[in-house]
Design a protein around this motif. Sequence first.
Motif, PDB file in Angstrom:
ATOM      1  N   ALA A 166       0.860  -1.173   0.000  1.00 55.35           N
ATOM      2  CA  ALA A 166       0.000   0.000   0.000  1.00 55.35           C
ATOM      3  C   ALA A 166       0.900   1.228   0.000  1.00 55.35           C
ATOM      4  O   ALA A 166       1.711   1.402   0.903  1.00 55.35           O
ATOM      5  CB  ALA A 166      -0.910  -0.001   1.221  1.00 55.35           C
ATOM      6  N   LEU A 167       0.759   2.052  -1.025  1.00 59.40           N
ATOM      7  CA  LEU A 167       1.579   3.262  -1.089  1.00 59.40           C
ATOM      8  C   LEU A 167       0.952   4.408  -0.318  1.00 59.40           C
ATOM      9  O   LEU A 167       1.648   5.320   0.117  1.00 59.40           O
ATOM     10  CB  LEU A 167       1.812   3.656  -2.547  1.00 59.40           C
ATOM     11  N   ASP A 168      -0.359   4.364  -0.149  1.00 60.63           N
ATOM     12  CA  ASP A 168      -1.048   5.390   0.620  1.00 60.63           C
ATOM     13  C   ASP A 168      -2.316   4.771   1.197  1.00 60.63           C
ATOM     14  O   ASP A 168      -2.948   3.931   0.551  1.00 60.63           O
ATOM     15  CB  ASP A 168      -1.401   6.594  -0.263  1.00 60.63           C
ATOM     16  N   ALA A 169      -2.671   5.165   2.390  1.00 60.64           N
ATOM     17  CA  ALA A 169      -3.879   4.634   3.015  1.00 60.64           C
ATOM     18  C   ALA A 169      -4.506   5.695   3.905  1.00 60.64           C
ATOM     19  O   ALA A 169      -3.822   6.571   4.426  1.00 60.64           O
ATOM     20  CB  ALA A 169      -3.551   3.390   3.820  1.00 60.64           C
ATOM     21  N   ARG A 170      -5.823   5.585   4.041  1.00 60.35           N
ATOM     22  CA  ARG A 170      -6.573   6.526   4.878  1.00 60.35           C
ATOM     23  C   ARG A 170      -7.682   5.740   5.564  1.00 60.35           C
ATOM     24  O   ARG A 170      -8.393   4.966   4.931  1.00 60.35           O
ATOM     25  CB  ARG A 170      -7.172   7.624   4.004  1.00 60.35           C
ATOM     26  N   VAL A 171      -7.807   5.907   6.879  1.00 59.30           N
ATOM     27  CA  VAL A 171      -8.866   5.257   7.646  1.00 59.30           C
ATOM     28  C   VAL A 171      -9.749   6.347   8.228  1.00 59.30           C
ATOM     29  O   VAL A 171      -9.269   7.281   8.856  1.00 59.30           O
ATOM     30  CB  VAL A 171      -8.291   4.388   8.792  1.00 59.30           C
ATOM     31  N   VAL A 172     -11.049   6.224   8.003  1.00 59.72           N
ATOM     32  CA  VAL A 172     -12.021   7.185   8.526  1.00 59.72           C
ATOM     33  C   VAL A 172     -12.898   6.447   9.528  1.00 59.72           C
ATOM     34  O   VAL A 172     -13.411   5.366   9.238  1.00 59.72           O
ATOM     35  CB  VAL A 172     -12.898   7.770   7.389  1.00 59.72           C
TER      36      VAL A 172
END
Length: 131
Positions: free
Chosen positions: A59-65
Amino acid sequence: MMEQTKIYKALKRRARAQAGGSCGARSPHGALQCAVAEQRWIKEIDINPLLASPDGLIALDARVVVHGPEVTLDQVPKTAIRAYPTRYVAPWTMKDGNAVTIRPIRPEDEPALVRFHETLSERTVYLRYST
């Protein structure tokens, strides 16, 4: 790159702590799956880009909301699909010495289960399902 993130390290610790626990994750990737299945407060996860190769995923970028403080637990949606309960998978030795694996039924087991059920007597079926 993913292995250097705080979430990856936290999930890796969680995976070690839960090995054989409620979800049974034994890798950071499995821990992410468990987190999604067990943590209803997660609203969405965006992993973009995700590179796949025969060696694994990166994963080069990840975001958790997560759901905000204005959302109560009864308002948090229930997950539609739960993770396979690996905590119930266990080796077992039969009286004759044969080693087997005891595990919950999977959807792909249905044909074999139907064939097995067809071999049962009416009395066995009655005793199994009547109580």
